[in-house]
Design a protein around this motif. Structure first.
Motif, PDB file in Angstrom:
ATOM      1  N   HIS A  81     -40.931 -34.797 -10.324  1.00  0.00           N
ATOM      2  CA  HIS A  81     -40.968 -34.882  -8.858  1.00  0.00           C
ATOM      3  C   HIS A  81     -40.304 -36.152  -8.321  1.00  0.00           C
ATOM      4  CE1 HIS A  81     -44.740 -32.075  -8.507  1.00  0.00           C
ATOM      5  NE2 HIS A  81     -43.681 -31.459  -8.981  1.00  0.00           N
ATOM      6  N   THR A 132     -32.819 -21.595  -3.764  1.00  0.00           N
ATOM      7  CA  THR A 132     -31.936 -22.761  -3.783  1.00  0.00           C
ATOM      8  C   THR A 132     -32.448 -23.734  -4.839  1.00  0.00           C
ATOM      9  OG1 THR A 132     -31.627 -22.478  -1.432  1.00  0.00           O
ATOM     10  CG2 THR A 132     -30.974 -24.606  -2.353  1.00  0.00           C
ATOM     11  N   ILE A 154     -32.721 -27.373  -6.464  1.00  0.00           N
ATOM     12  CA  ILE A 154     -32.547 -28.789  -6.107  1.00  0.00           C
ATOM     13  C   ILE A 154     -31.877 -29.515  -7.270  1.00  0.00           C
ATOM     14  CG2 ILE A 154     -33.702 -30.911  -5.295  1.00  0.00           C
ATOM     15  CD1 ILE A 154     -34.059 -28.351  -3.469  1.00  0.00           C
ATOM     16  N   ALA A 201     -36.034 -22.768  -1.290  1.00  0.00           N
ATOM     17  CA  ALA A 201     -36.389 -22.886  -2.707  1.00  0.00           C
ATOM     18  C   ALA A 201     -37.596 -22.022  -3.065  1.00  0.00           C
ATOM     19  CB  ALA A 201     -36.693 -24.346  -3.038  1.00  0.00           C
ATOM     20  N   GLN A 210     -42.939 -32.535 -14.328  1.00  0.00           N
ATOM     21  CA  GLN A 210     -42.002 -31.713 -13.558  1.00  0.00           C
ATOM     22  C   GLN A 210     -40.869 -32.489 -12.907  1.00  0.00           C
ATOM     23  OE1 GLN A 210     -45.340 -31.681 -13.265  1.00  0.00           O
ATOM     24  NE2 GLN A 210     -46.109 -29.598 -13.393  1.00  0.00           N
ATOM     25  N   SER A 217     -46.730 -23.280  -9.167  1.00  0.00           N
ATOM     26  CA  SER A 217     -45.312 -23.593  -8.870  1.00  0.00           C
ATOM     27  C   SER A 217     -45.097 -23.733  -7.371  1.00  0.00           C
ATOM     28  CB  SER A 217     -44.393 -22.509  -9.455  1.00  0.00           C
ATOM     29  OG  SER A 217     -44.601 -22.404 -10.836  1.00  0.00           O
ATOM     30  N   ARG A 218     -45.865 -24.657  -6.803  1.00  0.00           N
ATOM     31  CA  ARG A 218     -45.878 -24.789  -5.352  1.00  0.00           C
ATOM     32  C   ARG A 218     -45.232 -26.075  -4.858  1.00  0.00           C
ATOM     33  NH1 ARG A 218     -49.720 -27.738  -3.026  1.00  0.00           N
ATOM     34  NH2 ARG A 218     -50.131 -26.237  -1.370  1.00  0.00           N
TER      35      ARG A 218
HETATM   36  N1  MCN Z   1     -37.232 -27.351  -8.711  1.00  0.00           N
HETATM   37  C1  MCN Z   1     -35.932 -27.391  -8.256  1.00  0.00           C
HETATM   38  N2  MCN Z   1     -35.420 -26.298  -7.599  1.00  0.00           N
HETATM   39  C2  MCN Z   1     -36.168 -25.182  -7.416  1.00  0.00           C
HETATM   40  C3  MCN Z   1     -37.481 -25.121  -7.916  1.00  0.00           C
HETATM   41  C4  MCN Z   1     -38.001 -26.248  -8.537  1.00  0.00           C
HETATM   42  O1  MCN Z   1     -35.230 -28.377  -8.480  1.00  0.00           O
HETATM   43  N3  MCN Z   1     -35.675 -24.127  -6.760  1.00  0.00           N
HETATM   44  C5  MCN Z   1     -37.832 -28.520  -9.380  1.00  0.00           C
HETATM   45  C6  MCN Z   1     -38.940 -29.126  -8.537  1.00  0.00           C
HETATM   46  O2  MCN Z   1     -38.486 -30.006  -7.586  1.00  0.00           O
HETATM   47  C7  MCN Z   1     -39.818 -29.781  -9.579  1.00  0.00           C
HETATM   48  C8  MCN Z   1     -39.716 -28.795 -10.749  1.00  0.00           C
HETATM   49  O3  MCN Z   1     -38.468 -28.106 -10.566  1.00  0.00           O
HETATM   50  O4  MCN Z   1     -39.307 -31.029  -9.930  1.00  0.00           O
HETATM   51  C9  MCN Z   1     -40.884 -27.774 -10.786  1.00  0.00           C
HETATM   52  O5  MCN Z   1     -41.089 -27.310  -9.478  1.00  0.00           O
HETATM   53  P1  MCN Z   1     -42.083 -26.104  -9.078  1.00  0.00           P
HETATM   54  O6  MCN Z   1     -41.566 -24.837  -9.603  1.00  0.00           O
HETATM   55  O7  MCN Z   1     -42.326 -26.249  -7.620  1.00  0.00           O
HETATM   56  O8  MCN Z   1     -43.425 -26.383  -9.894  1.00  0.00           O
HETATM   57  P2  MCN Z   1     -44.475 -27.577  -9.690  1.00  0.00           P
HETATM   58  O9  MCN Z   1     -43.760 -28.844  -9.597  1.00  0.00           O
HETATM   59  O10 MCN Z   1     -45.467 -27.212  -8.655  1.00  0.00           O
HETATM   60  O11 MCN Z   1     -45.173 -27.577 -11.107  1.00  0.00           O
HETATM   61  C10 MCN Z   1     -46.190 -26.666 -11.426  1.00  0.00           C
HETATM   62  C11 MCN Z   1     -45.807 -25.804 -12.594  1.00  0.00           C
HETATM   63  C12 MCN Z   1     -46.999 -25.215 -13.207  1.00  0.00           C
HETATM   64  S1  MCN Z   1     -47.953 -24.240 -12.207  1.00  0.00           S
HETATM   65  C13 MCN Z   1     -47.346 -25.481 -14.511  1.00  0.00           C
HETATM   66  S2  MCN Z   1     -48.732 -24.777 -15.190  1.00  0.00           S
HETATM   67  C14 MCN Z   1     -46.545 -26.355 -15.300  1.00  0.00           C
HETATM   68  C15 MCN Z   1     -45.179 -26.502 -14.815  1.00  0.00           C
HETATM   69  O12 MCN Z   1     -45.061 -26.610 -13.517  1.00  0.00           O
HETATM   70  N4  MCN Z   1     -47.081 -27.332 -16.034  1.00  0.00           N
HETATM   71  C16 MCN Z   1     -46.230 -28.252 -16.608  1.00  0.00           C
HETATM   72  N5  MCN Z   1     -44.351 -27.240 -15.558  1.00  0.00           N
HETATM   73  C17 MCN Z   1     -44.826 -28.196 -16.388  1.00  0.00           C
HETATM   74  N6  MCN Z   1     -44.006 -29.077 -16.979  1.00  0.00           N
HETATM   75  C18 MCN Z   1     -44.527 -30.067 -17.745  1.00  0.00           C
HETATM   76  N7  MCN Z   1     -43.676 -30.925 -18.337  1.00  0.00           N
HETATM   77  N8  MCN Z   1     -45.864 -30.198 -17.926  1.00  0.00           N
HETATM   78  C19 MCN Z   1     -46.729 -29.328 -17.384  1.00  0.00           C
HETATM   79  O13 MCN Z   1     -48.032 -29.492 -17.536  1.00  0.00           O
END
Ligand code: MCN
Length: 744
Positions: free
Chosen positions: A469, A627, A629, A697, A467, A507-508
């Motif tokens: 991070h 929002t 990022i 976000a 993802q 997606s937390r």
């Molecule tokens: N982000 C952002 N702006 C936002 C929302 C998110 O820039 N408004 C960015 C975040 O900072 C992060 C990425 O997008 O770098 C994903 O954020 P988020 O939606 O918070 O999800 P998580 O990081 O908690 O990831 C969990 C989610 C889930 S539940 C599954 S299942 C999943 C997924 O992410 N599995 C993945 N994406 C995946 N991607 C890859 N490559 N591999 C997995 O196993």
């Protein structure tokens, strides 16, 4: 920094082969573990014989190892005791029965083959595990009695397998201070808690490290028998023990996703306005209730059955049933794609039966922006979102108006599909989760440690496995503290570095982890202001902070962030009588609500009526993830989710026959390939930030997987409508489409 498509900082490491995955770690004296697994779906173990030392459930019993417990206990739920190594009974094919050890993996596998287990085969079981309901049954009944129209559907949400590039694996290393478990997991802290419960260890005696990981997709966030067995065996044998799943072993041991059968009925008035909804779902939990196995079809799925629509009365009843199959648990989307599929299939079917355009029927029922915050009749309150605006925008970017022309020009059957969704990202408020049976809290923790030279390290309880991070969290720190992004390191996945945390799923990470990080930065600024006030001989209340500079308001007296950091660690000129040295702050964040990401997806397909082959020709998505990022990372996340959602609707299917898994390799389980996917056109709408977290976000990691199955099915049924096809089941493989055409 916020809103910039910063290139991923972690990629240089991955692209140069410098990642550290489980297979890259080596420890002296390692033993390789292999498992003897049940070939039967349900059987009693009569005897186990081996010509070499092995470990069985009886050894675990004599060591007093406790059962694996589900992470959520729904009221009235019947939980079948689950032992990491089966004791008397096996309940699914692939269940571990004995563990064997050797100096190499090949030798361990050979030993496993020589173990003889006698079984007494038992009949398959189909038993109730839990019942979960939400909403007002009486109100729904009343509304149905007077409603001029009713639309009813029976739907199957197909069972899916996770298929990360790196299979599950781990190495447990005993040491004088305790045990270290290197394990590819999305939730190192939850895993530490579970293993300590079972092995009777104190949490300070177990360190869990989840290094780089080649994908998780939800299923690597759950607690598995192999984790307990490997940790226990390493302590017992006093040697490092390693296990890495082979691909077929993954099919036989990873939790699976979805598997719902649903009967749903929507009542409408003469204008196509939704009056009431009734949903009955039978969700297969498999042989045991896995970590989130009850939560996903129960509280999580049912909470989203209002969707984006203003349906005044809703009642949903979910029956969780046991079967002799692998447990089901989270798989990207986890409960939300199932809810979206129910609602969007009903909306399409209602439009068809009432002769209303599919976009128009949605327009008439969408919750308006003015109605926010909107309390749904089944529980959740949506804080923000402009669903009508997203619908109009998606129709515009996808050129909905021009579709009939494109259909006329097409030499095959062309269809357009659309789907609206809302999801509960940012899982979850601990208070709500606790009310619904969760055993864990759902806060996140973040620590910001400033080094004496002003460079920074952020430590979070989340875990990145694709993802990005390391980039997005660094962007948040850089934006708030004005420190160049190259001077910020992000650490995750080690319980020795991050004492408590929750992990990455639902997606937390951005909504909860990012908010905790933001709060830690605020604490750094607050302390920095006190230090700066001393250095500038001013009152702390007069110090302003912006772009990495502390300044006395209204003057040009200022001191930079790095100088404040140095003063904190070289406190020669420092208010030591009133302030501790150091610049290192920790924050916890527990959200007040979910973050309700939402979107509208529109796609077009072409179907060849001779072969039933369907091709996606376009896919437009307009998503509100609050929002943003990093737009590039969000777009990548959306694409990945879409690929998985499209896999579900067109290709992926887990097949059991008499408890035997027939789809146990990629020869039988079809993952979508790049050539099956169109170029995605994605647009992000940032006008409705999340109102209750400091970043505004909402999550994006699962969005694509939520909208895609419904959107593509809508397009397929539209393409086949001229032939009189009214129903299709997922996955709509060419064979199934062809059969539907032949049957019409
Ligand atoms: N982000 C952002 N702006 C936002 C929302 C998110 O820039 N408004 C960015 C975040 O900072 C992060 C990425 O997008 O770098 C994903 O954020 P988020 O939606 O918070 O999800 P998580 O990081 O908690 O990831 C969990 C989610 C889930 S539940 C599954 S299942 C999943 C997924 O992410 N599995 C993945 N994406 C995946 N991607 C890859 N490559 N591999 C997995 O196993």
């Amino acid at each position: 920094m916020i809103g910039q498509s910063v290139k991923r900082l972690e990629d240089a490491r991955f692209l140069t082969g410098s990642g550290r995955f489980i297979d890259d770690l080596a420890f002296p004296g390692e033993l390789h573990c292999a498992f003897v697994r049940s070939p039967h779906a349900h059987a009693r173990i009569v005897s186990i014989e081996a010509d070499v030392p092995i470990l069985t459930g009886r050894d675990m019993e004599s060591d007093g190892i406790g059962p694996m417990r589900a992470g959520w206990q729904l009221p009235g739920m019947v939980e079948v005791p689950r032992w990491a190594l089966a004791r008397d009974t096996v309940r699914h094919v692939g269940e571990p029965v004995a563990a064997v050890f050797a100096e190499t993996r090949a030798a361990a596998e050979d030993v496993a083959e020589r173990v003889e287990v006698e079984y007494e085969v038992l009949p398959l079981v189909d038993a109730e595990c839990f019942r979960w309901s939400r909403g007002d049954a009486a109100a729904v009944k009343r509304a149905f009695a007077d409603a001029p129209h009713r639309v009813e559907l029976e739907l199957v949400n197909n069972r899916l397998c996770g298929a990360a590039i790196e299979t599950r694996g781990m190495v447990a290393v005993p040491g004088p201070e305790g045990l270290t478990l290197y394990c590819a997991t999305q939730t190192p802290h939850h895993l530490r808690g579970s293993i300590c419960d079972e092995l009777g260890l104190k949490e300070v005696e177990l360190r869990v490290v989840s290094p780089d990981m080649g994908g998780g997709f939800g299923y690597k966030g759950k607690h598995y028998p192999e984790e307990t067995i490997v940790a226990w065996a390493a302590r017992r044998l006093r040697r490092p023990v390693r296990w890495m799943a082979g691909r077929r072993e993954s099919f036989l041991s990873d939790t699976q996703g979805r598997d719902h059968r649903t009967r749903c009925t929507l009542a409408l008035d003469g204008d196509g306005r939704f009056l009431a909804l009734r949903v009955d779902t039978r969700a297969d939990v498999g042989a045991y209730v896995s970590t989130f196995g009850a939560a996903i079809p129960g509280p999580i799925y049912s909470a989203l059955l209002a969707g984006v629509y203003r349906t005044p009365a809703i009642y949903v009843e979910v029956t969780g049933v046991y079967s002799n199959t692998l447990p089901t648990d989270a798989y990207r989307g986890a409960g939300r794609p199932e809810a979206c599929y129910v609602l969007e299939r009903l909306a399409d079917e209602a439009a068809r039966q009432l002769g209303i355009d599919r976009a128009e029927i949605r327009r008439r029922n969408l919750i308006s922006k003015e109605a926010m915050p909107y309390k749904t009749p089944i529980g959740p309150t949506y804080d923000s979102g402009d669903f009508p605006r997203l619908l109009e925008r998606a129709l515009q970017v996808a050129d909905y108006a021009g579709f009939s022309h494109r259909r006329k020009l097409s030499r095959t059957l062309r269809g357009l599909g659309l789907a609206c969704y809302v999801e509960s990202s940012g899982v979850a408020p601990s208070r709500l989760a606790g009310m619904m049976g969760a055993r864990h809290g759902f806060y996140e923790s973040a620590q910001v440690r400033v080094a004496p030279d002003g460079s920074l390290a952020a430590y979070l309880g989340t875990h990145s496995h694709g993802q990005g991070h390391a980039t997005t969290f660094a962007q948040i720190v850089a934006a708030r503290l004005g420190v160049p992004i190259e001077r910020i390191a992000v650490h995750e996945g080690d319980t020795a570095e991050v004492p408590v945390g929750t992990g990455t799923f639902g997606s937390r990470s951005i909504a909860v982890g990012g908010s905790a990080l933001h709060a830690a930065c605020e604490k750094i600024i607050a302390k920095g202001k006190k230090i700066a006030a001393h250095l500038l001989e001013a009152a702390a209340a007069d110090i302003e902070f912006a772009a990495g500079v502390f300044r006395v308001a209204g003057t040009d007296r200022k001191v930079g962030f790095a100088d404040v950091a140095r003063a904190a660690y070289v406190p020669h000129n420092y208010p030591l009588d009133s302030l501790e040295p150091g610049l290192d702050e920790n924050a916890f964040y527990d959200p007040a609500n979910f973050a309700f990401s939402n979107g509208v997806h529109v796609c077009e397909v072409e179907v060849d009526p001779e072969t039933g082959a369907a091709a996606l020709v376009s896919y437009h998505a307009v998503d509100d993830v609050g929002t943003v990022i990093n737009p590039m990372i969000v777009e990548g996340q959306l694409h990945g989710g879409l690929a998985q959602g499209i896999g579900q609707v067109l290709a992926e299917r887990t097949v059991y026959e008499e408890g035997q898994l027939l789809s146990a390799s990629f020869m039988d389980y079809a993952l979508p390939r790049a050539t099956d996917l169109p170029g995605f056109v994605s647009e992000l709408d940032e006008t409705q930030p999340c109102t209750h977290n400091p970043l505004g976000a909402k999550g994006c990691g699962e969005s694509g997987a939520i909208g895609a199955p419904a959107a593509v099915m809508s397009a397929l049924l539209d393409a086949l409508a001229p032939l009189g096809v009214k129903d299709l089941e997922m996955p709509a493989t060419p064979h199934r489409i062809w059969q539907a055409i032949m049957r019409r």
